[in-house]
Design a protein around this motif. Structure first.
Motif, PDB file in Angstrom:
ATOM      1  N   GLN A 131      38.559  33.437  48.196  1.00 32.91           N
ATOM      2  CA  GLN A 131      37.862  34.697  47.904  1.00 32.91           C
ATOM      3  C   GLN A 131      38.866  35.785  47.538  1.00 32.91           C
ATOM      4  N   GLN A 135      40.491  40.242  39.922  1.00 32.90           N
ATOM      5  CA  GLN A 135      39.665  41.390  39.530  1.00 32.90           C
ATOM      6  C   GLN A 135      40.470  42.689  39.654  1.00 32.90           C
ATOM      7  N   LEU A 193      40.125  35.518  43.932  1.00 35.37           N
ATOM      8  CA  LEU A 193      39.165  36.045  42.950  1.00 35.37           C
ATOM      9  C   LEU A 193      39.196  37.575  42.961  1.00 35.37           C
ATOM     10  N   ASP A 221      42.218  27.397  38.218  1.00 32.93           N
ATOM     11  CA  ASP A 221      41.187  26.746  39.028  1.00 32.93           C
ATOM     12  C   ASP A 221      41.661  25.308  39.240  1.00 32.93           C
TER      13      ASP A 221
END
Ligand code: GLA
Length: 386
Positions: free
Chosen positions: A275, A282, A278, A187
């Motif tokens: 997006q 996952q 992320l 991050d």
């Protein structure tokens, strides 16, 4: 890299033995491009190619540095560090020392021999590797106290202040903190990070277009300015927007009339890319490699069409890789405008992949690409030699 030859060369040049060897790796970014300077997310991994520095401390403040790759020696005083346009490679070393001096650290003189096998100018962060290797060498030889995150930040400042690329933190961070067999999920706002294990059945394959990057510094800094322009407008409209990281796609769509179309597309790349990172993390955690691969293709399309940092050669590399058996995903990696693509390929299909990409790319461009597997490596390390 033949490290024995480096030690012998060191003795010949400096008439003494090196005290330490430092190695800092290059990197390939799996996904999250041009997001780091927008306070966003990135997912790079260290490659098994690096910059090595052999070094000994001196009892004065003179630095003598020799680059094996450029066949050039340069010297300067650690108390008066200036840019050297005749030995541009040394500016990364000079910049790091200048940044340490700004912090108030005393830096001993050193005799340095530098070499590496990270291809220069192909988007695999040879410059960050040189900065981080220098920062680590200074830390050890001058006995400085600096934690790894601060070391990465100092290396980034060196590039921004001394070299003039307004880069983000990704490259220096992963060259410092990367880990074997994992990608580093970072991050870039608060610098919190996590290592995400990589699957063993898929290999990371790098395809080097052999198209030298051009206009990189100016275009890079321009993209950065465009993002800042979008933030200013969105902040006025919405409040509380410090970076594109803070904007949702919906908010951007609702406010697109406030900015020129091109600026909107730049912002859309950043917002959607965050997006995708992320989702990609996952997917890795779920072991869903086909999904990870789809996100890589989407990232490439967004960099090509919205952010406009790809080029014909990189687009062709992705196009020819995609239909080959075993290819899970492909995209350009790094700043763009030339350089490399990163590909996720089933390990048992890698040989055919290599042959296929080389043949098809060459037929379309007359350039012979370099195609190789890269094993995820550790971040910076050093060892004492005496
Ligand atoms: C270069 C910069 C990084 C990052 C990438 C694009 O490698 O050094 O900070 O912005 O480009 O993702």
């Amino acid at each position: 890299m033949n490290l024995d030859i480096m030690i012998q060369t060191y003795r010949q040049i400096f008439q003494r033995n090196p005290e330490i060897e430092t190695r800092a790796p290059g990197r390939v970014n799996l996904i999250g491009e041009h997001t780091d300077y927008n306070d966003g997310f990135v997912l790079p991994v260290d490659i098994d190619r690096a910059i090595w520095i052999y070094a000994s401390g001196r009892n004065d403040t003179l630095v003598r540095a020799h680059s094996l790759d450029y066949g050039q020696t340069t010297s300067f005083d650690t108390d008066r560090v200036e840019r050297d346009d005749n030995a541009v490679w040394s500016n990364y070393i000079r910049g790091v020392i200048a940044e340490y001096r700004k912090r108030g650290d005393r830096i001993r003189g050193m005799d340095l021999l530098v070499s590496g096998n990270v291809p220069i100018g192909s988007g695999l962060s040879s410059s960050a590797a040189l900065e981080v290797a220098t920062a680590e060498t200074c830390r050890v030889l001058s006995g400085l106290t600096i934690d790894p995150v601060a070391l990465a930040l100092l290396s980034q400042s060196a590039e921004r202040q001394f070299v003039g690329v307004q880069c983000g933190i990704m490259d220096q961070f992963v060259s410092t903190l990367g880990r074997e067999s994992a990608a580093l999920f970072l991050d870039c706002r608060d610098l919190s990070y996590q290592w995400v294990p990589l699957p063993t059945e898929a290999c990371i394959v790098i395809c080097d277009s052999r198209k030298q990057r051009s206009l990189q510094t100016s275009e890079y800094n321009e993209r950065r300015a465009e993002c800042e322009g979008a933030v200013a407008v969105l902040n006025q409209a919405l409040g509380n927007i410090r970076a594109l990281r803070d904007v949702t796609l919906e908010q951007l769509e609702d406010n697109k009339h406030l900015m020129p179309e091109m600026r909107y597309r730049r912002a859309r790349h950043v917002v959607t890319e965050n997006q995708r990172v992320l989702s990609a993390v996952q997917a890795l955690q779920d072991g869903d490699l086909p999904q990870f691969g789809r996100l890589m293709y989407d990232s490439h399309a967004s960099l090509r069409d919205d952010y406009e940092v790809s080029c014909r050669e990189l687009d062709i590399l992705v196009e020819v890789a995609a239909p080959l058996p075993g290819t899970l995903g492909a995209r350009m990696t790094g700043a763009g405008f030339g350089g490399c693509t990163v590909n996720l390929v089933a390990c048992d299909a890698v040989e055919d992949f290599q042959a296929g990409v080389i043949e098809k790319y060459q037929a379309k461009t007359d350039l012979r690409p370099l195609v190789y597997v890269s094993r995820p490596a550790n971040g910076v390390t050093h060892r004492r030699l005496q």
